[in-house]
Design an enzyme around this catalytic site. Structure first.
Site, PDB file in Angstrom:
ATOM      1  N   GLY A 158      -0.251  -0.889   5.951  1.00 36.22           N
ATOM      2  CA  GLY A 158       0.692  -1.602   4.597  1.00 36.22           C
ATOM      3  C   GLY A 158       1.784  -0.693   4.404  1.00 36.22           C
ATOM      4  N   ASP A 190      -3.467  -0.026  -6.423  1.00 32.62           N
ATOM      5  CA  ASP A 190      -4.046  -1.133  -6.900  1.00 32.62           C
ATOM      6  C   ASP A 190      -5.256  -0.652  -7.924  1.00 32.62           C
ATOM      7  OD1 ASP A 190      -4.497  -3.952  -7.478  1.00 32.62           O
ATOM      8  OD2 ASP A 190      -5.700  -4.194  -5.620  1.00 32.62           O
ATOM      9  N   GLY A 228      -7.103   1.985  -6.941  1.00 31.35           N
ATOM     10  CA  GLY A 228      -6.804   3.237  -6.740  1.00 31.35           C
ATOM     11  C   GLY A 228      -7.841   3.669  -6.214  1.00 31.35           C
ATOM     12  N   LYS A 255       0.404  -1.268  -9.483  1.00 32.14           N
ATOM     13  CA  LYS A 255      -0.132  -2.154 -10.202  1.00 32.14           C
ATOM     14  C   LYS A 255      -1.005  -1.644 -11.253  1.00 32.14           C
ATOM     15  CE  LYS A 255      -1.271  -6.074  -7.228  1.00 32.14           C
ATOM     16  NZ  LYS A 255      -2.174  -6.696  -6.501  1.00 32.14           N
TER      17      LYS A 255
HETATM   18  P1  IMP Z   1      -6.717   0.058  -4.011  1.00 33.49           P
HETATM   19  O1  IMP Z   1      -7.364  -1.129  -4.519  1.00 33.49           O
HETATM   20  O2  IMP Z   1      -5.593   0.872  -4.914  1.00 33.49           O
HETATM   21  O3  IMP Z   1      -7.531   0.902  -3.091  1.00 33.49           O
HETATM   22  O4  IMP Z   1      -5.678  -0.867  -2.671  1.00 33.49           O
HETATM   23  C1  IMP Z   1      -6.163  -0.753  -1.490  1.00 33.49           C
HETATM   24  C2  IMP Z   1      -5.108  -1.721  -0.565  1.00 33.49           C
HETATM   25  O5  IMP Z   1      -5.295  -3.167  -0.903  1.00 33.49           O
HETATM   26  C3  IMP Z   1      -3.782  -1.030  -0.751  1.00 33.49           C
HETATM   27  O6  IMP Z   1      -3.261  -0.104  -0.200  1.00 33.49           O
HETATM   28  C4  IMP Z   1      -3.284  -2.505  -0.030  1.00 33.49           C
HETATM   29  O7  IMP Z   1      -3.147  -2.282   1.372  1.00 33.49           O
HETATM   30  C5  IMP Z   1      -4.200  -3.622  -0.759  1.00 33.49           C
HETATM   31  N1  IMP Z   1      -3.463  -4.335  -1.430  1.00 33.49           N
HETATM   32  C6  IMP Z   1      -3.849  -4.235  -2.731  1.00 33.49           C
HETATM   33  N2  IMP Z   1      -3.324  -4.910  -3.788  1.00 33.49           N
HETATM   34  C7  IMP Z   1      -2.462  -5.728  -2.759  1.00 33.49           C
HETATM   35  C8  IMP Z   1      -1.588  -6.938  -2.975  1.00 33.49           C
HETATM   36  O8  IMP Z   1      -0.938  -7.139  -4.075  1.00 33.49           O
HETATM   37  N3  IMP Z   1      -1.000  -7.458  -1.570  1.00 33.49           N
HETATM   38  C9  IMP Z   1      -1.278  -6.706  -0.409  1.00 33.49           C
HETATM   39  N4  IMP Z   1      -2.191  -5.854  -0.425  1.00 33.49           N
HETATM   40  C10 IMP Z   1      -2.750  -5.292  -1.481  1.00 33.49           C
HETATM   41 MG    MG Z   2      -2.897   0.140   1.903  1.00 34.43          MG
END
Ligand code: IMP
Ligand code: MG
Length: 180
Positions: free
Chosen positions: A47, A106, A108, A134
């Site tokens: 990403g 997101d 985290g 977020k």
């Molecule tokens: P985490 O939930 O903070 O561990 O996020 C993990 C990964 O989920 C992020 O680095 C993104 O690659 C993916 N992700 C989270 N939210 C979104 C979104 O709204 N669109 C696309 N990818 C997302």
């Molecule tokens: Mg990511």
């Protein structure tokens, strides 16, 4: 404004111009904060590659660049255990000023895990830069030192972010209509 991309309606949330301006500001801040140092900038694949490319080209300090890849949870995060490291950093981390660049903070979960992983390699400092945050969705304590834009709890695509491997190439950040 909404636009049609590959036959889907995508609502533009953050335009390419807004992103470019914010990335310039972040790069200026990072260049000032790391003045006199040469940080190791680590992009989180997939990403973060668009942000990484734009950000490092705006920096006025020398950097080393590397990438890691961490499997993401998808949905059903409760049962899927800890994130998996699909590609580890190859540049030396011990004693380095490490700046992790990710697309979005997101829950985290994956980034908190990644920062722990890097901390064990004894960097001199460890900071996090994300394009999007977020804040409402956090499930574990995680905060970024540099945030492009706080956004509401909506699934977003573009500027590196995908939905089922689609839309990473969009120059703006948008929300796919009809997916909610
Ligand atoms: P985490 O939930 O903070 O561990 O996020 C993990 C990964 O989920 C992020 O680095 C993104 O690659 C993916 N992700 C989270 N939210 C979104 C979104 O709204 N669109 C696309 N990818 C997302
Ligand atoms: Mg990511």
């Amino acid at each position: 404004m909404s636009t049609t991309v590959h036959r889907r309606r995508v609502e533009v949330m953050i335009s390419a111009d807004q992103i470019a301006e914010r990335v310039r500001q972040l790069a200026a801040q990072i260049s000032a904060d790391y003045a006199g140092r040469q940080p190791l900038v680590i992009g989180v694949l997939k990403g973060a590659w668009v942000l990484m490319a734009d950000l490092v080209r705006q920096l006025t300090i020398p950097v080393r660049c590397d990438f890691v890849r961490v499997s993401s949870y998808g949905l059903g995060t409760e049962t899927s255990g800890q994130p998996q490291l699909l590609l580890d950093v190859r540049e030396p981390v011990a004693g380095a000023d490490v700046l992790v660049v990710d697309d979005i903070l997101d829950t985290g979960i994956s980034v908190a895990w990644l920062l722990d992983h890097l901390r064990k390699k004894n960097p001199a400092s460890l900071r996090l830069c994300v394009l999007l945050d977020k804040t409402e969705r956090r499930r574990v304590p995680a905060a970024a030192d540099y945030v492009g834009f706080p956004i509401p709890d909506l699934f977003v695509v573009g500027y590196g972010l995908d939905c089922g491997e689609q839309f990473r190439e969009l120059p703006f950040v948008g929300h796919v209509k009809g997916d909610e």
